[in-house]
Design an enzyme around this catalytic site. Structure first.
Site, PDB file in Angstrom:
ATOM      1  N   LYS A 279       0.708  -1.202  -0.106  1.00 24.53           N
ATOM      2  CA  LYS A 279      -0.017   0.010  -0.080  1.00 24.53           C
ATOM      3  C   LYS A 279       1.044   1.242  -0.080  1.00 24.53           C
ATOM      4  O   LYS A 279       2.023   1.277   0.469  1.00 24.53           O
ATOM      5  CB  LYS A 279      -0.832  -0.044   1.292  1.00 24.53           C
ATOM      6  CG  LYS A 279      -1.917  -1.012   1.351  1.00 24.53           C
ATOM      7  CD  LYS A 279      -3.115  -0.759   2.580  1.00 24.53           C
ATOM      8  CE  LYS A 279      -4.024  -1.715   2.577  1.00 24.53           C
ATOM      9  NZ  LYS A 279      -4.996  -1.625   1.520  1.00 24.53           N
ATOM     10  N   ARG A 353     -10.360 -11.476   1.596  1.00 25.28           N
ATOM     11  CA  ARG A 353     -11.247 -12.334   1.158  1.00 25.28           C
ATOM     12  C   ARG A 353     -10.511 -13.905   1.197  1.00 25.28           C
ATOM     13  O   ARG A 353     -11.172 -14.815   1.374  1.00 25.28           O
ATOM     14  CB  ARG A 353     -11.614 -12.109  -0.265  1.00 25.28           C
ATOM     15  CG  ARG A 353     -10.651 -11.921  -1.228  1.00 25.28           C
ATOM     16  CD  ARG A 353     -10.877 -11.047  -2.378  1.00 25.28           C
ATOM     17  NE  ARG A 353     -11.097  -9.560  -2.248  1.00 25.28           N
ATOM     18  CZ  ARG A 353     -11.582  -8.738  -3.267  1.00 25.28           C
ATOM     19  NH1 ARG A 353     -11.655  -9.338  -4.304  1.00 25.28           N
ATOM     20  NH2 ARG A 353     -11.532  -7.453  -3.087  1.00 25.28           N
TER      21      ARG A 353
END
Ligand code: BES
Ligand code: MN
Ligand code: ZN
Length: 504
Positions: A279, A353
């Site tokens: 990130k 996920r």
């Protein structure tokens, strides 16, 4: 903070502070009217002189109000009577509590609970007052070396109801409020702790301690257990960190033996740097909040246990860190999930996920009545809904409606997004059964589509709380959401069970 419910006239309350609302312009509420009468127009004199207009957010502290038994009286501005709704009521409570805490009243008698709020009954007002008061005095100071506490903090609030036959409903609502506020505090504390303190092991420890306090059953699976089971997706994320992953399971068994449980699955990434798909640095510290789903599952099961709800609830918390490392997932890696489906990891930052899918498959073994997962899953959800509504997606519309209603009631709203098959093809992979990302379009929906591949065996809903679980900027901090929504969902479920039993 302590609360109690009472019914009685304001002038007879022996209290450090009486709290009474004033609408704009200069219109006292019912309780104010009674005080005005016994004090020979003391309040109306003050209002006429222009000391208080009644604007929302304003207050006026009075001493020695004639013919009353209170030490002080706090007038709280409510804004226009016609516009007095949910948010205005909550703001009035917060303003009152903040002022009391700063002015030395250690106990107070509230008459705000008597104010009419559009489309809301007494129970809602009491519950919101309790939650709002606890929220206003919440501080996270455990890691500051100097604590600056209020000198004479507010300790006790009496919430007044207008009729004696409302006492029982008021008391029940107070208990609901206390349980929810307690669950929110647990969730906030866990979320606010930094990544170097709140590791997967810390989460597991806290869950075990909570289980001990409330007589819940707890299980923590270690890396070796997960390997044996074949949780290849979860383990692939954990590989990039030296902190060992934990798979935490809590059981609250308030229902009948054998009754199908409600299963809550909370994303517990204790820090999300993105992995090799690193990130950008701005605001990366906020990724300590990537375990907020886990925190809310723990907070909610705590609330259910406090309320002794006649339900079985299981909380499942897959927990690890997502860091870049020589051993970390690489874009293009293919992993095998617990379900047997293979996943191409095209972006290592779509890690939530990957850990959730194995937890959702694991949930099958509890033969669940419903499964709700809670996750700070996509930045796209913040773009779509901002910071006010959580995203809701579900494979069952009745369940979705129940959750939306619970959120409406609790002042902790969600908004449904479609889970249409049309979106599924965005997850096609040339090399595995499924890819872990679906492109920029509809990012929240394709994330839920990914999860839906692992939830075919039961009714399931997904709450994306990326925008609601914490605040950024000056007020940075966990919000405790969606504990209110989830707790209300469980309270409703329990009530439904009871109704069914009566019919039989
Ligand atoms: N934890 C983040 C989601 C997130 C982003 C939560 C911002 C709160 C604020 C999640 O693991 C993530 O990184 N999601 C990616 C998915 C993308 C790579 C498909 C995202 O939203 O950018
Ligand atoms: Mn991520
Ligand atoms: Zn994440």
């Amino acid at each position: 903070m302590e609360f109690s419910i009472k019914s009685g006239s304001p002038e007879k309350q022996r209290t450090a502070c009486l709290v009474v609302g004033v609408f704009e312009p200069r219109k006292v509420s019912l309780a104010g009217d009674m005080i005005d009468r016994v004090s020979n127009g003391y309040l109306s004199d003050i209002l006429r002189r222009g000391d208080m207009e009644g604007k929302a957010g304003t207050t006026l502290l009075l001493h020695n109000v004639p013919n009353t038994l209170c030490d002080r009286m706090l007038l709280v501005g409510l804004g226009k009577e016609r516009e007095f709704k949910d948010n205005e009521y909550r703001k009035a409570v917060a303003t009152a509590v903040k002022t009391l805490n700063e002015t030395g009243s250690m106990d107070a008698s509230f008459y705000l609970t008597e104010l009419p709020v559009k489309r809301r009954e007494l129970a809602w007002k009491v519950e919101q007052a309790v939650i709002g008061a606890m929220e206003t005095v919440y501080r996270f100071a455990q890691l500051k070396s100097r604590q600056d506490e209020a000198r004479r903090p507010l300790r006790k609030i009496i919430l007044n109801v207008s009729r004696r036959n409302e006492l029982a409903a008021g008391e029940q609502a107070m208990h609901h409020g206390l349980a929810i506020a307690g669950g929110m505090r647990i969730a906030k504390d866990l979320a606010n702790l930094p990544g170097n303190v709140c590791t997967p092991a810390y989460l597991a420890e806290q869950a075990e301690q909570l289980a001990k306090r409330h007589g819940l059953k707890s299980d923590v699976l270690e890396r070796a257990d997960m390997e044996k089971l074949g949780m290849g997706a979860l383990l692939s994320v954990a590989r990039g960190s030296i902190q060992p992953p934990k798979f935490i399971v809590l059981h609250y068994s308030g229902g009948e033996k054998g009754a199908k449980p409600v299963v809550l699955v909370g994303k517990g990434v204790t820090f999300d740097a993105g992995g090799i798909s690193l990130k950008p640095p701005a605001d990366m510290d906020e990724m300590k909040y990537d375990m907020s789903g886990a925190a809310s599952a723990i907070g909610t099961i705590h609330a259910a246990a406090e309320l002794k709800l006649p339900l079985n609830v299981v909380a499942i918390i897959p927990s690890c860190e997502n860091l870049p490392d020589g051993n970390a997932n690489k874009p293009g890696d293919i992993v095998t999930s617990l379900s047997g489906q293979t996943i191409e990891v095209l972006n290592t930052d779509a890690e939530g996920r990957l850990i959730l899918c194995d937890a959702l498959t694991y949930a099958e073994r509890f033969d669940p009545e419903t499964v709700v997962d809670i996750a700070t899953l996509t930045g796209a959800c913040v773009i779509a809904l901002g910071n006010h509504a959580s995203g809701l997606l579900a494979n069952d519309d009745t369940l979705a409606r129940a959750l939306l209603r619970a959120g409406e009631h609790a002042g902790d709203r969600a908004w449904q997004l479609p889970l249409w098959d049309d979106y599924q093809e965005q997850l096609n992979s040339n090399f595995a059964d499924i890819a872990n990302i679906g492109g920029r379009a509809g990012g929240t929906i394709t994330a839920a589509c990914f999860l839906s591949r692992f939830t075919k065996k039961y009714d399931w809903a997904h709450l994306d709380i990326a925008g609601t679980a914490y605040k950024s900027g000056k007020e940075k901090g966990g919000t405790g959401r969606p504990v209110p929504l989830l707790t209300h969902f469980l309270i409703e479920r329990a009530a439904e069970e009871k109704r069914k039993h009566k019919e039989i």
